[in-house]
Design a protein around this motif. Structure first.
Motif, PDB file in Angstrom:
ATOM      1  N   GLU A  48      -4.496  -0.961  -2.894  1.00  0.00           N
ATOM      2  CA  GLU A  48      -5.151   0.199  -2.312  1.00  0.00           C
ATOM      3  C   GLU A  48      -5.454  -0.053  -0.846  1.00  0.00           C
ATOM      4  O   GLU A  48      -5.685  -1.188  -0.423  1.00  0.00           O
ATOM      5  N   TRP A  49      -5.491   1.034  -0.063  1.00  0.00           N
ATOM      6  CA  TRP A  49      -5.743   0.894   1.368  1.00  0.00           C
ATOM      7  C   TRP A  49      -7.109   0.276   1.657  1.00  0.00           C
ATOM      8  O   TRP A  49      -7.274  -0.465   2.621  1.00  0.00           O
ATOM      9  N   MET A  74       0.834  -1.191   0.000  1.00  0.00           N
ATOM     10  CA  MET A  74       0.000   0.000   0.000  1.00  0.00           C
ATOM     11  C   MET A  74       0.879   1.255   0.000  1.00  0.00           C
ATOM     12  O   MET A  74       2.015   1.222   0.465  1.00  0.00           O
ATOM     13  N   GLY A 119      -6.569  -3.584   0.322  1.00  0.00           N
ATOM     14  CA  GLY A 119      -5.276  -4.231   0.139  1.00  0.00           C
ATOM     15  C   GLY A 119      -4.955  -5.282   1.179  1.00  0.00           C
ATOM     16  O   GLY A 119      -4.482  -6.377   0.859  1.00  0.00           O
TER      17      GLY A 119
END
Length: 394
Positions: free
Chosen positions: A33-34, A1, A37
């Motif tokens: 992606e946060w 991330m 992820g």
């Protein structure tokens, strides 16, 4: 991330730099992606096709540790000399006597305040205690409203547009009241306690007397000059600075106001971990030592990440870089002061029942602080849900 705040491409640049620095190890980079992820990594590891190295919250996730999914740092080629350079807080990554995560940086919750607003209403320094925080915030709210341009003296991060933040906010105030998340053996949730009630009643009082605005973003309100103070991890500084002319030379950072028992706060940040099933642990360790090295961690201070090493134990060139960055921003003094107030205890407690706790707190803390349910009921609900999770861990 993309852990380099404000520069999503920066991690790839670092990996490219590592690959170009030598010819023995090549890292194939995937950026997630946060928002999903961590879940993708967990699913991939469970299916036996996870990455060799990935990012994990400091404190690490108990499911990975119990399953034996992570390689210890000594298996990755770290020596006692290597791990002995970490701050004592690195113990948050210990499990059964071994370290399993190499910290990239730490976060701690701090007080962020508008110097221009405090000065306007007669305050030349930030509040240092809970009592001072309440009185200053209430006075600013009342006086500004009387002036016809209301400014809320305080807003709790997480009681707004970023609800997940209520977890670090709540755990900081619970800690300051002398509370704990679990019993010392991690077997029982202990939030429904006198300390828990004191912390939540204190937070609730800001909404009862309308000092804090329901639903207003702490960060956005702060940038717009409609919120005078809030607390969150020091890395939020990067977001405040992005406010440009709205915030330039109008704000500062202070240690958290001390509660009834202490001035501690939640500890966060990220570490690198490696799969115990990696086909080349030596290569994984080589990359981790580079990306989580003192040299790189000194660079991370550019987005206000806390250096995870004892500066007395790193090379003089790194120490000089560290000192230069500290001197370049007066806010570092408050951040380092807050760092000194914390221990690994809260993070090690948080590891147990973590997923359940964070979901339960998002609902019950917001409801209890906002007055939708009684404080005792909110705390009881958290303990009941987390107790079930802790029981399942045994």
């Amino acid at each position: 991330m993309p852990y380099w705040i404000g520069q999503d491409d920066k991690v790839k640049e670092l990996v490219d730099e590592f690959n170009a620095s030598q010819d023995e190890v090549t890292v194939n980079f995937t950026q997630l992606e946060w928002k999903d992820g961590r879940d993708k990594i967990k699913q991939a590891v469970a299916a036996g096709r996870g990455p060799d190295v990935w990012l994990m919250n400091n404190g690490l996730e108990l499911d990975f540790l119990k399953a034996g999914s992570l390689a210890s740092l000594d298996e990755l080629g770290y020596t006692k000399n290597d791990t002995g350079k970490f701050l004592d807080l690195a113990k948050v990554n210990e499990y059964e006597g071994k370290l399993y995560g190499a910290p990239l940086y730490f976060d701690v919750s701090v007080l962020v305040y508008r110097t221009d607003i405090l000065k306007k209403y007669g305050y030349d320094k930030p509040p240092a205690t809970w009592d001072e925080l309440k009185s200053v915030a209430s006075a600013i709210t009342e006086k500004s409203e009387a002036d016809g341009d209301k400014v809320s003296g305080w807003q709790f991060k997480g009681m707004d547009d970023h609800v997940n933040a209520i977890n670090s906010t709540w755990e900081s105030f619970l800690c300051q009241a002398g509370g704990s998340l679990t019993s010392s053996d991690y077997a029982t949730s202990t939030q429904n306690s006198p300390a828990g009630k004191a912390a939540m009643e204190y937070m609730k009082s800001f909404y009862t007397d309308k000092t804090s605005p329901v639903g207003t973003s702490a960060l956005n309100g702060f940038i717009d000059g409609k919120v005078a103070m809030f607390s969150f991890f020091q890395s939020v500084i990067a977001n405040v600075e992005a406010g440009g002319a709205k915030t330039k030379d109008k704000w500062a950072v202070a240690p958290m106001p001390k509660g009834p028992e202490s001035g501690c706060s939640m500890v966060g940040g990220h570490s690198l971990v490696a799969s115990s099933q990696s086909k080349d642990l030596k290569a994984a360790g080589t990359f981790m030592k580079w990306l989580a090295s003192p040299e790189r961690s000194a660079e991370y201070m550019d987005f206000k990440a806390i250096f995870p090493y004892d500066t007395a134990k790193v090379d003089s060139a790194v120490q000089a870089t560290y000192d230069e960055k500290l001197q370049s921003d007066p806010n570092w003094e408050a951040i380092i002061e807050q760092l000194s107030r914390n221990s690994p205890d809260l993070v090690l407690q948080d590891r147990h029942g973590w997923a359940t706790r964070w979901e339960a707190q998002k609902a019950s803390v917001v409801a209890g602080v906002g007055g939708q349910v009684p404080v005792g009921e909110a705390l009881k609900s958290i303990d009941e849900q987390v107790d079930r999770a802790l029981s399942a861990e045994k």
